[in-house]
Design a protein around this motif. Structure first.
Motif, short mmCIF file in Angstrom:
data_model
loop_
_atom_site.label_atom_id
_atom_site.label_comp_id
_atom_site.label_asym_id
_atom_site.label_seq_id
_atom_site.Cartn_x
_atom_site.Cartn_y
_atom_site.Cartn_z
N VAL A 186 0.86 -1.20 0.00
CA VAL A 186 0.00 0.00 0.00
C VAL A 186 0.89 1.24 0.00
O VAL A 186 1.84 1.33 0.77
CB VAL A 186 -0.92 0.01 1.25
CG1 VAL A 186 -1.76 1.27 1.28
CG2 VAL A 186 -1.79 -1.24 1.25
N ASP A 187 0.59 2.18 -0.89
CA ASP A 187 1.38 3.42 -0.93
C ASP A 187 0.77 4.41 0.06
O ASP A 187 -0.36 4.88 -0.15
CB ASP A 187 1.34 4.00 -2.35
CG ASP A 187 2.22 5.25 -2.46
OD1 ASP A 187 2.83 5.64 -1.41
OD2 ASP A 187 2.27 5.83 -3.55
N PRO A 188 1.47 4.72 1.12
CA PRO A 188 0.88 5.60 2.15
C PRO A 188 0.63 7.01 1.66
O PRO A 188 -0.19 7.73 2.24
CB PRO A 188 1.93 5.57 3.28
CG PRO A 188 3.18 5.12 2.66
CD PRO A 188 2.83 4.30 1.47
N SER A 189 1.32 7.41 0.58
CA SER A 189 1.12 8.79 0.12
C SER A 189 -0.27 8.98 -0.47
O SER A 189 -0.74 10.11 -0.62
CB SER A 189 2.22 9.18 -0.88
OG SER A 189 2.27 8.22 -1.91
N ASN A 190 -0.97 7.87 -0.79
CA ASN A 190 -2.33 7.99 -1.30
C ASN A 190 -3.37 8.03 -0.19
O ASN A 190 -4.56 8.13 -0.45
CB ASN A 190 -2.66 6.80 -2.22
CG ASN A 190 -1.78 6.81 -3.46
OD1 ASN A 190 -1.39 7.89 -3.92
ND2 ASN A 190 -1.46 5.65 -3.98
#
Lengths: 311, 218
Positions: free
Chosen positions: A123-127
């Motif tokens: 999971v990309d935390p920046s999203n």
């Protein structure tokens, strides 16, 4: 003349063959060996307890220090504000604060690792609308956290400061509980040691009652009889105490060495938690001395009681 | 030296000695005799201060023992030698160490008494057995070691409980000679025995105990 010379020579030979005078109270009897065994085992258990308490005490102090040396800044995402600018400003304020050694923002990978237990990997935390975390390490001098909090409130209102005081208090409580339990265990072990050594000493004195009676019959004073028995039991106590205390000290030394050798890269942490320092070994020595003193005192009281009952 | 007046002794509820009166002069020699269970050992235990009278007066060396504390009792015991029926040698000490015990409890250092102990051991015929532990000694040797220990400090009063019980007649005779020799050197001797043949060998006063009561046969 020749006969006299022969007799003198014979006397010299016989006198030279005499062994060093044996103690009046016999060593090596079953009762003596049993008492020494009891003293050794009880000293060993008491020494283990005091060593464990000392280790917990050291670990608790280390926990408190570690928790107190690190604080966390949390910058929340808010509509209408640039979170990256807020993070940079918070980093700058923290970096300029007194008592701060370093400030480091949690990167994307570290954040991903933090949320992985809940959202899984990849999971990309920046999203996601996640707060950004800044780890601030203190240098150990007196930090002015109130000033830091005021500066953040003024320039970065979306930031909040977590001193970890909640965790610190919980850790302190847990450490204090473990310490109290360890100390209570130590007191119980020492009491059990005193009781068992007293009972075993009484048994050993009772087994030697014929010796006491004979010594009286040949004109020994109570002081002499008590002195002989005290010397005997002090020797037994010293042997038992040193064997038990020595075994416990060796066990701690071996455990520390084994942990350091066998636990790989994390060895330092594990070994650090079970390596006893000089104060720990001094505690073990103190326990051994206490047990020896208890044995001497118990034997003194028991012999006096026995002598009174004989008169 | 020894004076008993109307002495009773009760032991575990039973009357062991009843109304016993007699005295022993310094340097005298007497046999204490009577059937088994008559109270001979109990009377010797009284005289050696292991027991106290239940009633009556026991005076030793001019002192009423009922008025003495433990320290004074210890000092008086040093003037008495006791040969026990069961020898009472300490099994972990050599013959030499057992015989030297009375000197050791007086606080004497070993080198100061070495020569006199070795000489005494030779005198009782144990010169070649001084390094041996009691379990390796015969009964006769144990008896002689017990006698040597009793006379080690040249006591003024020697009490011997059945000293010839475990030895053959020739050794019994030798032991009697030893006691007589000691008596001649000034020690008062009381020998408790049932051995009529032994008593017949030496003309001495006989104290006869029967059912706890004493009869004098002067």
């Amino acid at each position: 003349m020749n006969a006299r010379v022969t007799i003198d020579a014979q006397f010299q030979t016989e006198a030279a063959q005499l062994r060093p005078t044996a103690p009046i109270v016999p060593n090596g009897t079953a009762a003596s060996r049993a008492l020494m065994g009891v003293i050794a085992v009880m000293t060993f258990v008491a020494a283990l307890a005091i060593g464990a308490v000392h280790l917990v005490q050291g670990a608790a102090a280390q926990w408190r220090t570690d928790v107190g040396r690190e604080i966390t800044l949390e910058v929340r995402p808010t509509d209408g504000r640039n979170i990256e600018a807020d993070v940079a400003k918070a980093m700058q304020i923290a970096g300029q604060s007194r008592g701060v050694a370093s400030a480091q923002v949690y990167g994307k990978d570290e954040m991903a690792k933090l949320i992985s237990p809940w959202l899984g990997t990849g999971v990309d935390p920046s999203n996601l609308p996640l707060p950004r975390l800044i780890v601030v390490r203190l240098d150990g001098s007196e930090a002015n956290l109130a000033a830091l909090r005021t500066a953040l409130a003024k320039d970065v209102p979306t930031a909040s400061l977590d001193e970890g005081s909640h965790w610190s208090a919980e850790l302190s409580t847990a450490a204090d509980t473990v310490l109290m339990a360890g100390t209570a265990l130590l007191v119980l072990v020492l009491l059990a040691t005193i009781l068992s050594v007293t009972v075993a000493t009484r048994g050993a004195v009772a087994a030697n009652r014929p010796v006491v009676e004979l010594l009286h019959a040949v004109g020994a004073r109570d002081q002499f009889v008590a002195g002989e028995f005290q010397r005997h039991f002090l020797t037994l106590g010293a042997h038992g105490g040193l064997i038990g205390g020595g075994a416990a000290a060796l066990l701690f030394a071996a455990a520390g060495l084994a942990a350091a050798l066998l636990s790989g890269p994390a060895g330092g942490v594990l070994a650090g938690s079970i390596i006893l320092d000089s104060r720990g070994y001094a505690g073990i020595f103190g326990v051994a001395l206490t047990v020896i003193a208890v044995t001497a005192l118990a034997s003194r009281l028991t012999v006096r009681h026995t002598l009174k009952s004989i008169h | 030296m020894v004076r008993l007046e109307k002495v009773d002794l009760h032991y575990r509820g039973a009357a062991v000695l009843k109304d016993v009166s007699f005295s022993v002069a310094p340097g005298s020699f007497q046999f204490l005799t009577g059937p088994s269970g008559a109270g001979k050992t109990s009377l010797l235990r009284l005289l050696s201060l292991s027991l106290r009278p239940s009633r009556g007066l026991l005076a030793l060396f001019g002192r009423d023992v009922s008025r003495l504390g433990s320290e004074e009792i210890a000092v008086l015991r040093r003037r008495i030698g006791m040969v026990f029926q069961d020898f009472r040698l300490l099994d972990h000490l050599t013959t030499y160490e057992n015989v030297a015990l009375p000197l050791r409890v007086m606080g004497r250092e070993e080198p100061s008494y070495r020569a006199v102990v070795i000489e005494l051991l030779r005198w009782v015929g144990l010169g070649d057995r001084m390094h041996v532990l009691p379990p390796e000694l015969s009964d006769g040797e144990k008896q002689r070691a017990a006698i040597a220990r009793a006379i080690m400090v040249r006591p003024e009063l020697l009490l011997a409980d059945g000293p010839t019980r475990n030895v053959d007649p020739s050794l019994a005779q030798r032991m009697l000679r030893l006691f007589v020799e000691l008596h001649r050197s000034g020690t008062a001797v009381i020998i408790a025995t049932n051995d009529i043949a032994l008593m017949d060998q030496y003309d001495a006063r006989r104290l006869v105990l029967s059912e706890g009561q004493l009869y004098l046969d002067e």
